[in-house]
Design a protein around this motif. Sequence first.
Motif, PDB file in Angstrom:
ATOM      1  N   SER A  14      37.906  43.934  30.233  1.00 27.58           N
ATOM      2  CA  SER A  14      38.418  42.854  31.074  1.00 27.58           C
ATOM      3  C   SER A  14      37.850  41.518  30.603  1.00 27.58           C
ATOM      4  O   SER A  14      36.769  41.450  29.985  1.00 27.58           O
ATOM      5  CB  SER A  14      38.042  43.088  32.533  1.00 27.58           C
ATOM      6  OG  SER A  14      36.672  42.808  32.720  1.00 27.58           O
ATOM      7  N   ARG A 355      45.033  39.950  32.595  1.00 27.21           N
ATOM      8  CA  ARG A 355      44.957  38.658  33.290  1.00 27.21           C
ATOM      9  C   ARG A 355      45.787  37.645  32.499  1.00 27.21           C
ATOM     10  O   ARG A 355      45.646  37.511  31.288  1.00 27.21           O
ATOM     11  CB  ARG A 355      43.513  38.187  33.374  1.00 27.21           C
ATOM     12  CG  ARG A 355      43.400  36.922  34.206  1.00 27.21           C
ATOM     13  CD  ARG A 355      41.981  36.573  34.496  1.00 27.21           C
ATOM     14  NE  ARG A 355      41.286  37.701  35.133  1.00 27.21           N
ATOM     15  CZ  ARG A 355      40.013  37.667  35.466  1.00 27.21           C
ATOM     16  NH1 ARG A 355      39.279  36.602  35.228  1.00 27.21           N
ATOM     17  NH2 ARG A 355      39.453  38.704  36.036  1.00 27.21           N
ATOM     18  N   GLU A 396      44.963  40.805  37.168  1.00 28.90           N
ATOM     19  CA  GLU A 396      45.394  41.981  36.426  1.00 28.90           C
ATOM     20  C   GLU A 396      46.406  42.817  37.202  1.00 28.90           C
ATOM     21  O   GLU A 396      47.211  43.541  36.616  1.00 28.90           O
ATOM     22  CB  GLU A 396      44.173  42.851  36.090  1.00 28.90           C
ATOM     23  CG  GLU A 396      43.278  42.294  34.988  1.00 28.90           C
ATOM     24  CD  GLU A 396      42.298  41.208  35.443  1.00 28.90           C
ATOM     25  OE1 GLU A 396      42.426  40.696  36.573  1.00 28.90           O
ATOM     26  OE2 GLU A 396      41.412  40.860  34.645  1.00 28.90           O
TER      27      GLU A 396
END
Length: 416
Positions: A14, A355, A396
Amino acid sequence: MSARDAASEPLPVSADAHLQEILAGITPLAPDVRPLLEATGMPLAADVVAPRSLPVFDNSAMDGYAVRADEVAAATVDAPVELPVADDILAGDPRPHTLRPGSVLRIMTGAPMPAGADAVVPVEATDAGARRVRITAPAAPGAHIRRVGEDVTAGDLLLPAGEVLGPRQIGLLAGVGIEGVQVAARPRVVVMSTGAELVEPGRPLPAGSIFDSNSYLLTTAVRATGAVAYRVRATSDEPRQFLEALDDQLVRADLVITTGGVSKGTRDVVKAALSGEPRMRFREVAMQPGKPQGFGFVGDGTPLFALPGNPVSAYVSFEVFVAPALRKMIGREPYSRPLFRATLDAPVRSIPGRRQFLRGRFATGPSGPAVTPVGGHGSHLLGGLGAANALIVLGEDVEGLDAGAAVPVMLLDREY
Ligand code: AMP
Ligand code: MG
């Protein structure tokens, strides 16, 4: 890609986790005392205590006459009080003056108050006389006197550690007589573009070539953080040439940013040149744009960001990963841009699991803060980037949003 390759492919990390790993490896630069004008834009590394009070001495707030208030209490336009002018006191006058009863002293703004005077009559309430003056209004005791210490008291906290030194803070420091303050060194950042297709703006453009926009964009972005940027002309796609250029630059770098050559092409020069470095890591980050990212340390431990080549990807990667690292180096918090809420005025879509950072134009209208998506999704779209002043951040888990939805935005031109 074969099934085996796919299986060995690490899952994307991430954006948050990637940033945390970067920040964990970044060490703040040592503070030192620097002259005021070299400290502008930097956060103070230590509290500053007032070495003296402001005002330094009682002084006049007006051009006028220093008086004893009780002697002019009855003054009116119809019945002025007339008194002799014993002397003039100018700003900067070092002589100790005393006001004798039955007289006045002509005094200028900023000049020290004489002993025995307890008010100033502004020149506007007089006939402006030089040897004798007719005063046409009373003055309350204390009128138009700036008192010692009413602004700043010696020994008090003047500015706390962390305060960013803008014009007002620099003016205050100068005003109490401080010539230098503790701030971190400005990081020296080398910005390198890679790609055989890149041409300097202003040069003829051969077929198949494009102008190097990234090195200009990132140099400007680096300077906006307070760091010093050195822009290097684009190197080719030869790993050896890239490594030679990097080696030349490391002597003057606290941090290096490269762009291009980190994706999955056949000539991914940065990846090829640096993947053998034990402290470099190339990975995929679950974001768009900016999926391929390299970060690590080269030489004696100089942090190196290997950013993707598309200009929008490079810029978003700078805002999300590099700017926080530079802010940590100079001790400026928060490291990341804060998110504000705005109302979307057009629908947007996103890829779940990543994202998304869309370019937007933010404005505060009659119904509050709103943001309009500009340009498209493509990370080559410089026109949309130039029109944007915000990044719309889609989490996300977001697949798409309708107009009217509230979204978090980063305001790209705002101090934080
Ligand atoms: P790369 O990963 O090196 O293949 O770069 C991805 C894309 O970004 C390609 O279309 C490049 O031409 C473009 N690109 C790379 N570096 C720059 C640069 N400095 N300025 C503008 N575009 C670039
Ligand atoms: Mg390239």
